[in-house]
Design a protein around this motif. Structure first.
Motif, PDB file in Angstrom:
ATOM      1  N   LYS A 159       0.854  -1.199   0.000  1.00  0.00           N
ATOM      2  CA  LYS A 159       0.000   0.000   0.000  1.00  0.00           C
ATOM      3  C   LYS A 159       0.888   1.246   0.000  1.00  0.00           C
ATOM      4  O   LYS A 159       1.928   1.289   0.653  1.00  0.00           O
ATOM      5  CB  LYS A 159      -0.999  -0.007   1.151  1.00  0.00           C
ATOM      6  CG  LYS A 159      -0.423  -0.269   2.501  1.00  0.00           C
ATOM      7  CD  LYS A 159      -1.512  -0.414   3.555  1.00  0.00           C
ATOM      8  CE  LYS A 159      -0.863  -0.614   4.909  1.00  0.00           C
ATOM      9  NZ  LYS A 159      -1.752  -0.932   5.972  1.00  0.00           N
ATOM     10  N   VAL A 161       1.741   5.159   0.645  1.00  0.00           N
ATOM     11  CA  VAL A 161       1.439   6.274   1.550  1.00  0.00           C
ATOM     12  C   VAL A 161       1.753   7.587   0.841  1.00  0.00           C
ATOM     13  O   VAL A 161       2.885   7.792   0.371  1.00  0.00           O
ATOM     14  CB  VAL A 161       2.289   6.165   2.841  1.00  0.00           C
ATOM     15  CG1 VAL A 161       1.933   7.292   3.812  1.00  0.00           C
ATOM     16  CG2 VAL A 161       2.141   4.806   3.497  1.00  0.00           C
ATOM     17  N   GLU A 296       3.337   6.422   7.532  1.00  0.00           N
ATOM     18  CA  GLU A 296       2.098   7.189   7.384  1.00  0.00           C
ATOM     19  C   GLU A 296       2.169   8.540   8.100  1.00  0.00           C
ATOM     20  O   GLU A 296       1.293   9.387   7.942  1.00  0.00           O
ATOM     21  CB  GLU A 296       0.911   6.398   7.965  1.00  0.00           C
ATOM     22  CG  GLU A 296       0.468   5.203   7.151  1.00  0.00           C
ATOM     23  CD  GLU A 296       1.295   3.935   7.389  1.00  0.00           C
ATOM     24  OE1 GLU A 296       2.394   4.041   7.959  1.00  0.00           O
ATOM     25  OE2 GLU A 296       0.848   2.846   6.994  1.00  0.00           O
ATOM     26  N   TYR A 355      -3.696   6.662   1.910  1.00  0.00           N
ATOM     27  CA  TYR A 355      -3.097   5.653   1.048  1.00  0.00           C
ATOM     28  C   TYR A 355      -3.629   5.908  -0.353  1.00  0.00           C
ATOM     29  O   TYR A 355      -4.772   6.361  -0.509  1.00  0.00           O
ATOM     30  CB  TYR A 355      -3.526   4.245   1.462  1.00  0.00           C
ATOM     31  CG  TYR A 355      -3.033   3.807   2.817  1.00  0.00           C
ATOM     32  CD1 TYR A 355      -1.678   3.644   3.057  1.00  0.00           C
ATOM     33  CD2 TYR A 355      -3.930   3.562   3.851  1.00  0.00           C
ATOM     34  CE1 TYR A 355      -1.225   3.242   4.310  1.00  0.00           C
ATOM     35  CE2 TYR A 355      -3.488   3.163   5.098  1.00  0.00           C
ATOM     36  CZ  TYR A 355      -2.133   3.013   5.320  1.00  0.00           C
ATOM     37  OH  TYR A 355      -1.688   2.608   6.550  1.00  0.00           O
ATOM     38  N   SER A 360      -8.885   2.663   4.074  1.00  0.00           N
ATOM     39  CA  SER A 360      -8.408   2.238   5.380  1.00  0.00           C
ATOM     40  C   SER A 360      -9.151   3.033   6.449  1.00  0.00           C
ATOM     41  O   SER A 360      -9.490   4.195   6.248  1.00  0.00           O
ATOM     42  CB  SER A 360      -6.906   2.504   5.461  1.00  0.00           C
ATOM     43  OG  SER A 360      -6.523   2.777   6.772  1.00  0.00           O
TER      44      SER A 360
END
Ligand code: AMP
Length: 484
Positions: A159, A161, A296, A355, A360
């Protein structure tokens, strides 16, 4: 803003070395020329066809940094991808990110299923060598996505960021502030596709130091690596505790041989007190900073400078950075009192946008501010924050962030696998020492090597587990697997 400051650094440090690896070095004036040329080239193709995102593929070459800067000045998001990644993972990143172009900084053909345009290394070398007179004008805006870093995801695909220019500015000015001094030779450990490298790359570029990298694997020979570090007069190392543990295994890593070494900045994993004690035994006057943060939230959001007279059993991750708040919350996101253990919630300027193309529940609105629920468990005490553990199956192995579900999902993608359980084994300190996969097969003709080979097509090497083929997964009286 960072890019304006980098321009000043280019102007004031023309003859200083900006980048060094074991084969060559590049001055700030040469790096400037490289960046200007590529920036000019990108702006020209941008006029014909809008380019929003570029994958920068390679392994720590100076042309990777050139590409990062050229993209940033041109207002284009870059996505660093290390060349050690498997082809399928690269193709996943191409699909997920909707990248418009790949810049390759290694001599290797890239086969991508999406057939997106590639600037090959030989073309890149010709572009950056030109001697035109170009002016760099930063086109990146505060809320633009500055870079996208891909990390292990529970769904079996990585994934991405999205970190904005504002996030990066917030991080780097705080970082330069806690480092306090200008250290001339900064060692980079992390591949440029990991966000820890953002700290050393942009620290060097914003104060005019030399970024010292090492392309080859240090596992190829620690002594060769030590000699390189010694000759590079390293003053500062930005790394994971695992990395320093490895260096400490050799007595050669001491004050006499590395008298220039002044500061160690740690992030990414638990820093144990026995490691800190060992460092102080070898380097009496060294500065040690421990910090914490997920990709993140832009590299790091806490810090503490350690003191050799006070080494507590559990070393805190420190206090929150400027313009960022850390709360310890319960399951309903209520803030807990000091000493109470809960999830670490990060709020404020460091929290990345989101993301890319992935939903999420971790990015949240917290009282009108952008927040990120980390999945890390911790507590606050006497104004310091302590990390305790994870609440899920995300682990750190050899400094790498891995979702065990990522490995499991990729095993289940193999038709001949009937059941798979992936487990991380930890030592007495809670550090992951290996990853095991317990597998039941549909096809008895398959052997371990087949599975390993197939996994290497889809996962990075560091994520390949040790494979155990079983007839069945043993179950206890409660119906739970013995392995778990
Ligand atoms: P990454 O996104 O690769 O930087 O990994 C972020 C994760 O690493 C965090 O969510 C934590 O689980 C772990 N981590 C980072 N820094 C520390 C630290 N100082 N102590 C313990 N765990 C850490």
């Amino acid at each position: 803003m960072l890019l304006d400051d980098i321009l000043k650094v280019f102007e004031e440090n023309k003859n200083n070395i900006a980048y060094r690896n074991e084969k060559y070095e590049v001055s700030y004036s040469t790096l400037y020329k490289y960046v200007c040329n590529l920036y000019n080239y990108l702006n020209a193709i941008n006029l014909e066809k809008k380019i929003a995102k570029i994958i920068v593929y390679g392994n720590k070459d100076v042309t990777m940094i050139t590409s990062f800067l050229a993209c940033s000045f041109a207002g284009i998001t870059y996505i660093p991808v290390d060349s050690s990644i498997s082809k399928e993972r690269l193709n996943n990143i191409i699909k997920l990110s909707n990248a418009d172009l790949i810049i390759s900084t290694i001599d290797e053909e890239i086969c991508n299923v999406n057939n997106i345009d590639v600037i090959s290394f030989s073309v890149l070398k010709n572009i950056i060598k030109k001697t035109e007179n170009i002016q760099l004008i930063p086109l990146m805006k505060e809320d633009d996505v500055y870079y996208i870093i891909f990390t292990s995801g529970t769904t079996g695909v990585p994934k991405g960021v999205e970190v904005t220019y504002k996030n990066l500015n917030s991080f780097i000015y705080w970082f330069v502030d806690i480092i306090k001094h200008k250290y001339d030779n900064v060692l980079n450990q992390a591949p440029f596709s990991f966000d820890l490298s953002v700290a050393d790359i942009y620290y060097s570029l914003s104060v005019g130091s030399t970024l010292v990298t090492y392309g080859s694997s240090i596992y190829e020979g620690l002594y060769k690596y030590f000699i390189y570090l010694k000759n590079s007069h390293i003053n500062m190392i930005v790394c994971t505790p695992t990395f320093i543990e490895l260096l400490l295994c050799d007595k050669y890593f001491n004050n006499e041989n590395f008298s220039d070494l002044k500061i160690l900045f740690f992030c990414g994993e638990v820093l144990r007190n026995d490691i800190v004690k060992k460092i102080y035994e070898r380097f009496r006057n060294i500065r040690i900073i421990n910090s914490y943060g997920p990709t993140e939230c832009t590299v790091a959001v806490t810090s503490i400078e350690l003191n050799k007279n006070i080494i507590t059993k559990d070393i805190p991750i420190g206090k929150e950075k400027t313009n960022t708040n850390i709360h310890i919350v319960d399951k309903e996101n209520n803030i807990l009192k000091d000493g109470q253990v809960g999830e670490i919630l990060i709020v404020g300027d460091s929290v990345a946008k989101d993301y890319i193309n992935f939903n999420s529940n971790n990015f949240i609105d917290f009282c009108g501010r952008h927040g990120y629920l980390t999945g890390d468990i911790g507590y606050k005490l006497d104004n310091e924050i302590y990390y305790v553990s994870r609440k899920d199956e995300q682990i750190k192995y050899k400094g790498y962030r891995i979702e065990l579900k990522d490995i499991e999902k990729n095993l289940y993608n193999l038709k001949y696998i009937n059941k798979a359980i992936v487990k991380a084994n930890k030592d007495k300190y809670g550090k992951v020492v290996n990853i095991n996969a317990y597998i039941v097969l549909n096809d008895k003709n398959i052997i371990k090597k087949d599975i390993e080979k197939r996994l290497l097509d889809v996962l990075p090497k560091y994520m390949i587990p040790k494979i155990f083929i079983l007839d069945e997964i043993p179950i206890n009286k409660n119906g739970k697997s013995f392995i778990l």
